[in-house]
Write an enzyme that holds these catalytic residues in place. Structure first.
Site, PDB file in Angstrom:
ATOM      1  N   GLU A  40       1.103  -1.260  -0.233  1.00  0.00           N
ATOM      2  CA  GLU A  40      -0.121  -0.233  -0.151  1.00  0.00           C
ATOM      3  C   GLU A  40       0.270   1.341   0.332  1.00  0.00           C
ATOM      4  O   GLU A  40       1.909   1.169   0.759  1.00  0.00           O
ATOM      5  CB  GLU A  40      -1.110  -0.164   1.231  1.00  0.00           C
ATOM      6  CG  GLU A  40      -1.937   0.401   0.867  1.00  0.00           C
ATOM      7  CD  GLU A  40      -2.961  -0.581  -0.140  1.00  0.00           C
ATOM      8  OE1 GLU A  40      -2.768   0.046  -1.170  1.00  0.00           O
ATOM      9  OE2 GLU A  40      -3.536  -1.266   0.523  1.00  0.00           O
ATOM     10  N   THR A  42       2.726   2.083  -2.440  1.00  0.00           N
ATOM     11  CA  THR A  42       3.798   1.558  -2.953  1.00  0.00           C
ATOM     12  C   THR A  42       4.493   2.028  -4.069  1.00  0.00           C
ATOM     13  O   THR A  42       5.130   2.257  -4.350  1.00  0.00           O
ATOM     14  CB  THR A  42       5.138   0.212  -2.503  1.00  0.00           C
ATOM     15  OG1 THR A  42       3.283  -0.393  -3.037  1.00  0.00           O
ATOM     16  CG2 THR A  42       4.430   0.028  -1.142  1.00  0.00           C
ATOM     17  N   GLY A 131     -17.344   5.293  -2.762  1.00  0.00           N
ATOM     18  CA  GLY A 131     -16.568   5.516  -1.674  1.00  0.00           C
ATOM     19  C   GLY A 131     -15.975   4.534  -0.848  1.00  0.00           C
ATOM     20  O   GLY A 131     -15.832   5.062   0.303  1.00  0.00           O
ATOM     21  N   ASP A 181      -4.440   0.797  -9.079  1.00  0.00           N
ATOM     22  CA  ASP A 181      -6.137   0.467  -9.326  1.00  0.00           C
ATOM     23  C   ASP A 181      -6.064   0.166 -11.091  1.00  0.00           C
ATOM     24  O   ASP A 181      -7.035  -0.922 -10.878  1.00  0.00           O
ATOM     25  CB  ASP A 181      -6.821   1.778  -9.379  1.00  0.00           C
ATOM     26  CG  ASP A 181      -6.965   1.901  -7.612  1.00  0.00           C
ATOM     27  OD1 ASP A 181      -5.629   1.018  -6.899  1.00  0.00           O
ATOM     28  OD2 ASP A 181      -6.934   3.114  -7.021  1.00  0.00           O
TER      29      ASP A 181
HETATM   30  C1  GLA Z   1      -5.169   4.519  -4.106  1.00  0.00           C
HETATM   31  C2  GLA Z   1      -4.156   4.995  -5.536  1.00  0.00           C
HETATM   32  C3  GLA Z   1      -3.105   3.808  -5.832  1.00  0.00           C
HETATM   33  C4  GLA Z   1      -2.994   3.584  -4.384  1.00  0.00           C
HETATM   34  C5  GLA Z   1      -3.074   3.325  -3.751  1.00  0.00           C
HETATM   35  C6  GLA Z   1      -2.437   2.951  -2.101  1.00  0.00           C
HETATM   36  O1  GLA Z   1      -6.175   3.034  -4.782  1.00  0.00           O
HETATM   37  O2  GLA Z   1      -5.156   5.023  -6.674  1.00  0.00           O
HETATM   38  O3  GLA Z   1      -2.834   4.328  -6.955  1.00  0.00           O
HETATM   39  O4  GLA Z   1      -1.531   4.642  -4.244  1.00  0.00           O
HETATM   40  O5  GLA Z   1      -4.222   4.586  -3.181  1.00  0.00           O
HETATM   41  O6  GLA Z   1      -1.724   1.875  -2.431  1.00  0.00           O
END
Ligand code: GLA
Length: 398
Positions: A40, A42, A131, A181
């Site tokens: 997370e 990263t 959300g 994501d």
């Molecule tokens: C959000 C962002 C991702 C990532 C996460 C944290 O989901 O969209 O790119 O940085 O937070 O890991």
């Protein structure tokens, strides 16, 4: 709305007909949501992530138009009614609300040299809780790109769809997110998580075989609110820490350091808070590498322990959890049969991910739910999820 895919399809087509007159020439599409198992904060630090696509996500009914018009309707925001726009001169606008996501993608295709030649009618329905931090926005972005490619035959790969989605989120919607994501959604594979090195986008699919356990998502129902600005703040803290470290060691990203190297060089960082942020980025990356190794060795217990350690680091060093997520995780840890539990996604609200033995799931939902309600004052929601594929076409042209 609930139900299986066939029922959802029927209902969204009915709605499309109601809103846009008829379904002639329309097609049905789907893109998943995602959950990150570990790794997370990263992905903008050149580290590894380990997300998977889910079988819940966003459904679309879409139809190409002959003119420049864009007509949007979301069954999740029915109060907004039909929202109209044009493919010419696209700009983000507050009143445009969620439609800034598909508009951003149309704009981003143009920026990348793929001019979208005509408008569309687009109806969306998402069964990812809004959300929740399961990436409903990235799901809409990848889905829009997938539809545009299908409509106009653009020569872009699924990986390109992820990059275009991220570009639109960064440049059109002003959130400096990493690639995780959109990549997880565009490249999803049933039953597998994606071990992605965000430094060079090399990746590997790792089967998630949980045998007697399942993935449970606990949704805090705390909306992110200020999350986006805090997100950008964490990102710039890491960038500053990296620049400070680069004065003493030749690295390109925080992901280039292991724990020992970090300890040896950390005094170059001039501020205590930034030391903590960088420490999280470095240690979390190493934990992610170890976690995937543990999974390969069928050591799910170790995988769970690394998930727990990830949460503690996000709580104390990265400071992106908050009382809601901490309560969900700490209550989960008390339950026998919980293999690992942590916040997932950006944090500041959203949800947690837990691996829970099948026989403990009912107790988990009951006890974590009751303790959360008692402490926070409103209810959490729980979802036992399945790992699914990337985007798909669900019908022929009608
Ligand atoms: C959000 C962002 C991702 C990532 C996460 C944290 O989901 O969209 O790119 O940085 O937070 O890991």
């Amino acid at each position: 709305m609930s139900g299986n895919q066939a029922e959802i399809k029927e209902q969204i087509l009915k709605k499309f007909e109601e809103v846009f007159g008829d379904t002639k020439g329309a097609k049905v599409y789907f893109a998943p949501g995602r959950v990150n198992m570990i790794g997370e904060h990263t992905d903008y630090n050149g580290g590894h992530v380990f997300p998977c696509a889910l079988t819940i996500g966003t459904y679309a009914v879409a139809r190409k138009r002959e003119d420049d018009q864009l007509r949007f309707y979301s069954m999740n925001f029915e109060q907004l009614g039909m929202m109209e726009s044009s493919i010419v001169d696209l700009k983000p606008e507050k009143e445009a609300d969620w439609t800034n996501y598909p508009k951003g993608v149309i704009w981003a295709f143009g920026e990348k040299g793929y001019q979208v030649p005509a408008g569309m009618d687009l109806l969306l329905y998402g069964n990812i809780p809004n959300g929740s931090g399961l990436s409903s926005s990235a799901s809409v972005e990848v889905l829009t790109g997938f539809i545009l490619r299908d409509f106009f035959g653009f020569g872009v790969s699924n990986q390109d769809l992820a990059l275009i989605g991220q570009y639109s989120e960064n440049k059109f919607n002003g959130v400096n997110c990493g690639i995780m994501d959109q990549f997880a959604i565009a490249m999803g594979k049933e039953g597998h998580a994606i071990f992605l090195d965000t430094a060079d986008l090399s990746y590997e699919y790792a089967p998630i075989k949980l045998e007697n356990a399942r993935i449970v998502i606990s949704c805090s129902n705390k909306k992110r609110g200020l999350g986006d600005s805090k997100y950008n703040e964490r990102r710039s803290e890491c960038e500053t820490a990296l620049a400070e470290l680069q004065k003493v060691v030749g690295i390109n990203t925080l992901g280039d350091l292991n724990e020992e190297q970090f300890e040896a060089y950390q005094s170059a960082i001039q501020d205590e808070v930034r030391v903590k942020r960088a420490k999280h980025a470095v240690y979390e990356n190493q934990r992610t590498i170890q976690a995937v190794e543990a999974l390969k060795n069928n050591d799910i217990e170790l995988f769970g322990k690394l998930m727990n350690a990830s949460h503690i680091s996000l709580q104390n060093d990265y400071e992106v959890t908050g009382i809601e997520l901490d309560t969900l995780v700490e209550e989960a840890w008390k339950i026998e049969g919980v293999i690992g539990s942590r916040m997932t996604g950006a944090g500041f609200g959203g949800c947690t991910v837990s691996i829970v033995k099948t026989e403990a799931i009912d107790t988990f939902i009951e006890q974590v739910g009751a303790a959360y309600q008692e402490k926070i004052g409103y209810a959490a929601d729980f979802y036992v999820v399945e790992i699914g594929d990337g985007p798909s076409v669900l019908s022929d042209v009608l």
